[in-house]
Design an enzyme around this catalytic site. Sequence first.
Site, PDB file in Angstrom:
ATOM      1  N   GLY A   4     -29.325  17.453  -4.956  1.00 53.62           N
ATOM      2  CA  GLY A   4     -29.937  17.695  -6.264  1.00 53.62           C
ATOM      3  C   GLY A   4     -31.344  18.249  -6.217  1.00 53.62           C
ATOM      4  N   GLY A   5     -31.702  18.947  -5.127  1.00 53.61           N
ATOM      5  CA  GLY A   5     -33.043  19.523  -5.072  1.00 53.61           C
ATOM      6  C   GLY A   5     -34.082  18.443  -5.255  1.00 53.61           C
ATOM      7  CB  THR A  17     -28.748  21.238   1.928  1.00 52.01           C
ATOM      8  OG1 THR A  17     -28.649  22.089   0.794  1.00 52.01           O
ATOM      9  CG2 THR A  17     -30.062  21.546   2.638  1.00 52.01           C
ATOM     10  NE  ARG A  71     -35.906  21.563   5.204  1.00 52.63           N
ATOM     11  CZ  ARG A  71     -35.364  21.755   4.010  1.00 52.63           C
ATOM     12  NH1 ARG A  71     -34.065  21.566   3.827  1.00 52.63           N
ATOM     13  NH2 ARG A  71     -36.109  22.094   2.983  1.00 52.63           N
ATOM     14  CB  THR A 129     -27.903  19.221  -1.117  1.00 59.06           C
ATOM     15  OG1 THR A 129     -28.863  20.258  -1.190  1.00 59.06           O
ATOM     16  CG2 THR A 129     -28.193  18.382   0.106  1.00 59.06           C
ATOM     17  CB  SER A 136     -36.422  18.784   2.879  1.00 53.42           C
ATOM     18  OG  SER A 136     -35.259  18.258   2.290  1.00 53.42           O
ATOM     19  CB  SER A 137     -36.486  17.010  -2.340  1.00 52.36           C
ATOM     20  OG  SER A 137     -37.539  17.816  -2.774  1.00 52.36           O
TER      21      SER A 137
HETATM   22  O1  DON Z   1     -34.112  20.447   1.165  1.00 47.14           O
HETATM   23  C1  DON Z   1     -34.162  20.401  -0.045  1.00 47.14           C
HETATM   24  O2  DON Z   1     -34.796  19.594  -0.657  1.00 47.14           O
HETATM   25  C2  DON Z   1     -33.337  21.390  -0.838  1.00 47.14           C
HETATM   26  N1  DON Z   1     -33.098  22.577  -0.099  1.00 47.14           N
HETATM   27  C3  DON Z   1     -32.086  20.716  -1.203  1.00 47.14           C
HETATM   28  C4  DON Z   1     -31.265  21.577  -2.097  1.00 47.14           C
HETATM   29  C5  DON Z   1     -30.392  20.756  -2.896  1.00 47.14           C
HETATM   30  O3  DON Z   1     -30.389  19.577  -2.919  1.00 47.14           O
HETATM   31  C6  DON Z   1     -29.522  21.473  -3.754  1.00 47.14           C
HETATM   32  N2  DON Z   1     -28.513  20.526  -4.170  1.00 47.14           N
HETATM   33  N3  DON Z   1     -27.936  19.855  -4.684  1.00 47.14           N
END
Ligand code: DON
Length: 594
Positions: free
Chosen positions: A495-496, A421, A128, A403, A474-475
């Site tokens: 997907g955040g 990501t 990370r 991501t 993070s997720s």
């Molecule tokens: O680390 C995280 O959870 C976010 N920065 C991830 C971002 C993300 O998944 C966007 N994408 N699809």
Amino acid sequence: MPIAPSPLPRRQVQRHSVQRHSVLTVPALAGLLALSAPGSLDAQAAGAAMPPRPTEAIRARSGMVVSASDIASQVGSQVLASGGNAIDAAIATGFALAVTYPTAGNIGGGGFMVVRFPNGRTTTIDFRERAPGASSPTMFTDSTGTYSSRIHHNSHVSVGVPGTVAGFELAHRKYGKAGWKNLVSPAAALADTGFMVPTGLASSLTGARTKLQQYAASRAAYYKVDGSPYAAGERLILADLGRTLGRIRDGGRDGFYKGTTASLLAAEMRKHGGLITEKDLAEYEAKERAAVRGTFNGYEVISMPPPSSGGVAMIEMLNILEGFPLKEAGHNSPKYVHWLAESMRRAFRDRAMYLGDPDFSKPPIDRLMSKPYANSLRATIAADKASPSSPADVTQGYESDETTHYSVVDKDGLAVSVTYTLEAGYGLGAVVEGAGFLLNNEMGDFNGKPGLTDSTGLIGTAPNIAQPGKRMLSSMTPAIVARDGKLVAVVGSPGGRTIINTVMQVVLNIIAFDMPVQQAVNAGRIHHQWLPNRLTVEREGFEPSTLEALRAMGHDVRVGGQQGTAHSIAIDAKTGERLGAPDPRDRDAGARGN
Ligand code: DON
């Protein structure tokens, strides 16, 4: 009983062009360099045919790589075919994605790798991004002390110290088998000699024009001289990126964190008011951490610990859901979706309250993942009534949707699950001048300002406030499922915040509903994250009557677009074959087996 996937409307069927290939034979590692030869990958990459959403996974006897870019899957698969193990293949795939899937594939971002060895041992690599040394809790405020979303998400201050190269180097040093150069060379060659732009990338770059063309180096890298985007099938050469990958190939992590690449990155920061220095880069370290493990009806679920919230939240939800008769209720039935949403509501509240970088605070993860705690939460879920979510507590923050996740299994059953990501699509949108790689905007995953928790969706709780050297929460939820000592599946998604829920639903589709992996990936998904208090469902896969029933329970149901892209692999329990299931929601994805 296997569950049939929901039918797709014709419009969507025609749009998908996921690449599906079973067996590739490349005799020697030296053959990897041939990947750069014009034409060798282009036929697949240009992807003329648009097959329908697949119902069957791709089968392979030995190894399998599934990623968002068929070209990158091919690179990884060839590493396997040449005697590399799944760690090697994951590294080579990751570097290749940095070239062919620039929206999220990266060397300028960060992520997580979860590993399960054939003997059942597990580990994880945390790469990370970290906050630069000049960071502070109030770094996302303007001169008047007011929180600024622009500084937080859309400035060079939003760039975290990249972790990908260090993470791959650590994984390789500890567990790799092939030579490092062989893992970076294919990506360097793809960037140097170029590759045919696949359909998904062509449309993505067209859509990202405004964002990327704010920066001269991004415009020069990803668009033609007149600023127009490349069409599918045209050749994209990324010369500066090729040179940077060449330095990484020849110098290992120092090729990125020291010397020319580091000076170019630091100069970019000075020019645009960013914080990262050469010292920050030299001091970056990836970390090996113990995986988190949960159980569900005899299955073992292995995932990423903090600084990702993904593994802990997923295990907390699985523990709650284990006490409900899911299969009896029916897949994506009103009852099932209600139980999912209520479990999500509770786990996301805990995520906001407790989770952050474990090197800075000690999140109570054992309690959050315990069965008694889940029992107490389950007891608060009413049979047919949505619970409230209170903005007086903690609210959600900005989340983007870009991501990427990929899955690898080798001939010995070594399994690697990687999600990494740049945060937003193409990260900040800025290519480092002279170095050719895109910068992340991952600092946006820190909370905005201490104490600033409001109904617009900001969280101000302590565990995830920016501090020098800290990793932002993070997720991302790279996951591996096993049972009775045997590998069952490798799963993950972008997907955040939806990531955690997407991965959990794919896992449940496999282990609670016995779906074949491709159907488990295809099936419609839902998302709830406590706040805002709404239940989002994908357009495909839910009956109108189900949505009505959920609304009658008090859920604020919103019908949304696609949720996540979960490129997964399962193992056929009878034959041991690797079953590659690219998610058809990603247009350039590919499963490559050997
Ligand atoms: O680390 C995280 O959870 C976010 N920065 C991830 C971002 C993300 O998944 C966007 N994408 N699809």
